[in-house]
Motif scaffolding. Structure first.
Motif, PDB file in Angstrom:
ATOM      1  N   UNK A 165      -4.626   1.178  -2.558  1.00 37.23           N
ATOM      2  CA  UNK A 165      -5.022  -0.165  -2.155  1.00 37.23           C
ATOM      3  C   UNK A 165      -3.821  -0.939  -1.604  1.00 37.23           C
ATOM      4  N   UNK A 166      -2.702  -0.891  -2.295  1.00 41.81           N
ATOM      5  CA  UNK A 166      -1.512  -1.582  -1.816  1.00 41.81           C
ATOM      6  C   UNK A 166      -1.021  -0.999  -0.500  1.00 41.81           C
ATOM      7  N   UNK A 167      -1.097   0.301  -0.348  1.00 40.82           N
ATOM      8  CA  UNK A 167      -0.669   0.931   0.911  1.00 40.82           C
ATOM      9  C   UNK A 167      -1.568   0.507   2.067  1.00 40.82           C
ATOM     10  N   UNK A 168      -2.846   0.278   1.780  1.00 40.05           N
ATOM     11  CA  UNK A 168      -3.785  -0.104   2.834  1.00 40.05           C
ATOM     12  C   UNK A 168      -3.576  -1.531   3.318  1.00 40.05           C
ATOM     13  N   UNK A 169      -3.108  -2.416   2.441  1.00 37.76           N
ATOM     14  CA  UNK A 169      -3.012  -3.822   2.832  1.00 37.76           C
ATOM     15  C   UNK A 169      -1.583  -4.322   3.043  1.00 37.76           C
TER      16      UNK A 169
END
Length: 118
Positions: A50-54
């Motif tokens: 999730x953090x990598x996506x945003x």
């Protein structure tokens, strides 16, 4: 990144300082969800999907145990914070079972120091 810290077993302190400074500026106070992995030589912090996506940029830290000078636990509401101090700054992460994780890391740093002293 692990090759970077092989020099005399003590690590490239300037490289670690640069990584910590980038995190300090980019994420000052921001907690990035992810995973903590402790091995015989490093503490690895990896951001979750999730953090990598945003978010952009480097979100992983690999801290050689040989560079850790002090391990402590700081307070928290639901979870406590593990603080790893080095000669160039500190790395903090929040987790469940922080006291046990800090104890493990401390034992591992002593093991690493004993091996390097031989």
């Amino acid at each position: 990144m692990s090759d970077l810290y092989d020099e005399a077993g003590s690590g490239d302190v300037d490289a670690l300082a640069d990584v910590l400074e980038v995190f300090r500026h980019a994420y000052g106070g921001l907690w990035v969800g992810g995973k903590v992995e402790v091995t015989h030589s490093v503490v690895r912090l990896s951001a979750n999907a999730l953090n990598r996506a945003i978010q952009d940029g480097t979100m992983d830290i690999e801290l050689p145990l040989a560079l850790v000078r002090k391990v402590s636990v700081e307070g928290g509401f639901v979870t406590k914070i593990v603080r790893l101090d080095t000669d160039v700054g500190s790395v903090k992460f929040r987790c469940f079972g922080a006291k046990d994780v800090a104890s493990l890391i401390e034992r591992m740093t002593h093991s690493t120091a004993s091996i390097l002293a031989r």
